[in-house]
Design an enzyme around this catalytic site. Structure first.
Site, PDB file in Angstrom:
ATOM      1  CG  ASN A 253      70.285 -19.270  63.746  1.00 20.16           C
ATOM      2  OD1 ASN A 253      69.737 -19.972  62.896  1.00 20.16           O
ATOM      3  ND2 ASN A 253      71.544 -18.860  63.634  1.00 20.16           N
ATOM      4  CD1 TRP A 254      64.724 -22.701  65.631  1.00 15.40           C
ATOM      5  CD2 TRP A 254      63.603 -24.045  64.240  1.00 15.40           C
ATOM      6  NE1 TRP A 254      63.441 -22.797  66.096  1.00 15.40           N
ATOM      7  CE2 TRP A 254      62.724 -23.625  65.253  1.00 15.40           C
ATOM      8  CE3 TRP A 254      63.116 -24.894  63.243  1.00 15.40           C
ATOM      9  CZ2 TRP A 254      61.388 -24.020  65.307  1.00 15.40           C
ATOM     10  CZ3 TRP A 254      61.780 -25.293  63.293  1.00 15.40           C
ATOM     11  CH2 TRP A 254      60.931 -24.858  64.323  1.00 15.40           C
TER      12      TRP A 254
ATOM     13  CD  GLU B 262      76.745 -21.267  62.847  1.00 15.43           C
ATOM     14  OE1 GLU B 262      75.633 -21.447  62.318  1.00 15.43           O
ATOM     15  OE2 GLU B 262      76.938 -21.347  64.081  1.00 15.43           O
TER      16      GLU B 262
ATOM     17  CD  GLU C 134      74.715 -14.836  67.022  1.00 11.80           C
ATOM     18  OE1 GLU C 134      73.863 -15.362  67.729  1.00 11.80           O
ATOM     19  OE2 GLU C 134      75.069 -15.310  65.925  1.00 11.80           O
TER      20      GLU C 134
ATOM     21  CB  SER D 155      76.736 -20.314  74.979  1.00 12.95           C
ATOM     22  OG  SER D 155      77.539 -21.052  74.079  1.00 12.95           O
TER      23      SER D 155
ATOM     24  N   GLY E 179      70.716 -20.078  69.649  1.00 11.17           N
ATOM     25  CA  GLY E 179      70.877 -21.252  68.788  1.00 11.17           C
ATOM     26  C   GLY E 179      70.327 -22.495  69.466  1.00 11.17           C
ATOM     27  N   GLY E 180      71.227 -23.285  70.024  1.00  9.91           N
ATOM     28  CA  GLY E 180      70.870 -24.590  70.593  1.00  9.91           C
ATOM     29  C   GLY E 180      69.653 -24.572  71.502  1.00  9.91           C
TER      30      GLY E 180
HETATM   31  P1  13P Z   1      74.209 -21.024  70.405  1.00  7.20           P
HETATM   32  O1  13P Z   1      73.119 -20.375  71.222  1.00  7.20           O
HETATM   33  O2  13P Z   1      73.954 -22.467  70.102  1.00  7.20           O
HETATM   34  O3  13P Z   1      75.564 -20.762  70.992  1.00  7.20           O
HETATM   35  O4  13P Z   1      74.191 -20.296  68.965  1.00  7.20           O
HETATM   36  C1  13P Z   1      74.222 -18.922  68.920  1.00  7.20           C
HETATM   37  C2  13P Z   1      73.996 -18.495  67.520  1.00  7.20           C
HETATM   38  O5  13P Z   1      74.843 -18.634  66.665  1.00  7.20           O
HETATM   39  C3  13P Z   1      72.688 -17.906  67.199  1.00  7.20           C
HETATM   40  O6  13P Z   1      72.700 -17.332  65.935  1.00  7.20           O
END
Ligand code: 13P
Length: 257
Positions: free
Chosen positions: A10-11, A97, A167, A213, A234-235
């Site tokens: 997920n960018w 989000e 999540e 994470s 994500g990251g």
């Molecule tokens: P991170 O991997 O940056 O914690 O983000 C997770 C996320 O929200 C993927 O949708």
């Protein structure tokens, strides 16, 4: 029954169209695998160049959001047929989000899930508790409620094809990954909830991801749990590390101590 793993990036709101093309070109050889489905969920404006850049690879392009109407006066929104025409096959629905900053409710999530299935787009349906909910011991009740509403009026053939991403909000972007036991417990509870609403066979088919994470160091342990069928990342999906996450089954973290 063995479920095929699915590892999605997920960018979020990162990468301009030209940066997206460059990142896909860098990651393409690193995420090549036959063991899992690999999806890059990119910003809407990056979709068309991303689909083009991913051609000939195993990367599928997903969207991060979609509206639940076919077309019309909904300024700023993206219709499902726009996504399919551009080559999108997955869409993230109800990310925390979007729930927090854009007011998405479980009811809106449900409308979007139904619409995605109508257009043959696989929804990656997000759920997960806040830190307060976890501390109050209501995590499973809360997640069950999110799942029950998200899948209202969804048929068993449809739900069997769905992807659910668990999540925990407190683990997103914080570096605080859920323990393997915490992640497995909730993913198993989600599968039980699907079995209650539908049946065991359907529940066994649904793919459930963990997100929050995830890194190259934690992916292998998380993804080898019985009810965890991959991750929503994500990251770490914006870095070459994503190749190690996708190839978690062959990549070894070397402990130099
Ligand atoms: P991170 O991997 O940056 O914690 O983000 C997770 C996320 O929200 C993927 O949708």
């Amino acid at each position: 029954m063995s479920r095929r793993k699915i590892i999605a990036g997920n960018w979020k709101m990162n990468m301009t169209p030209s940066e997206a093309v460059a990142l896909i070109n860098t990651l393409k050889p690193l995420v090549a695998t036959e063991h899992a489905d690999v999806v890059f969920c990119v910003p809407a404006i990056d979709i068309i160049p991303a689909v083009e850049a991913a051609k000939g690879s195993n990367i599928k392009i997903g969207a991060q959001n979609m509206y639940f109407e076919e077309k019309g006066a909904f300024t700023g929104e993206t219709a499902p047929s726009m996504l399919t025409d551009a080559g999108v096959t997955y869409v993230i629905i109800g990310h925390s989000e979007r729930r927090e900053y854009f007011g998405e409710t479980d009811e809106i999530v449900n409308k979007k899930v139904l619409k995605a299935f109508e257009h043959n787009i696989t929804p990656i349906v997000c759920c997960g508790e806040t830190l307060t909910q976890r501390e109050q011991g209501v995590t499973i009740d809360f997640v069950r409620q999110q799942i029950k509403i998200a899948f209202l009026n969804v048929t068993e053939e449809q739900v069997a094809k769905a992807v659910i991403a668990y999540e925990p909000i407190w683990a997103i972007g914080t570096g605080k990954v859920a323990t393997t036991a915490q992640a497995q417990e909730v993913c198993a509870a989600i599968r039980d909830c699907i079995a209650e609403i539908y049946d065991e066979v359907t529940a066994e088919a649904v793919r459930i991801q963990y997100g929050g994470s995830v890194t190259a160091a934690t992916a292998a342990e998380l993804f080898s749990q019985k009810d965890i069928d991959g991750g929503l990342v994500g990251g770490a999906s914006l870095k070459p590390d994503f190749g190690q996450i996708v190839n978690y089954d062959t990549f070894k973290v070397v402990d130099y101590q």
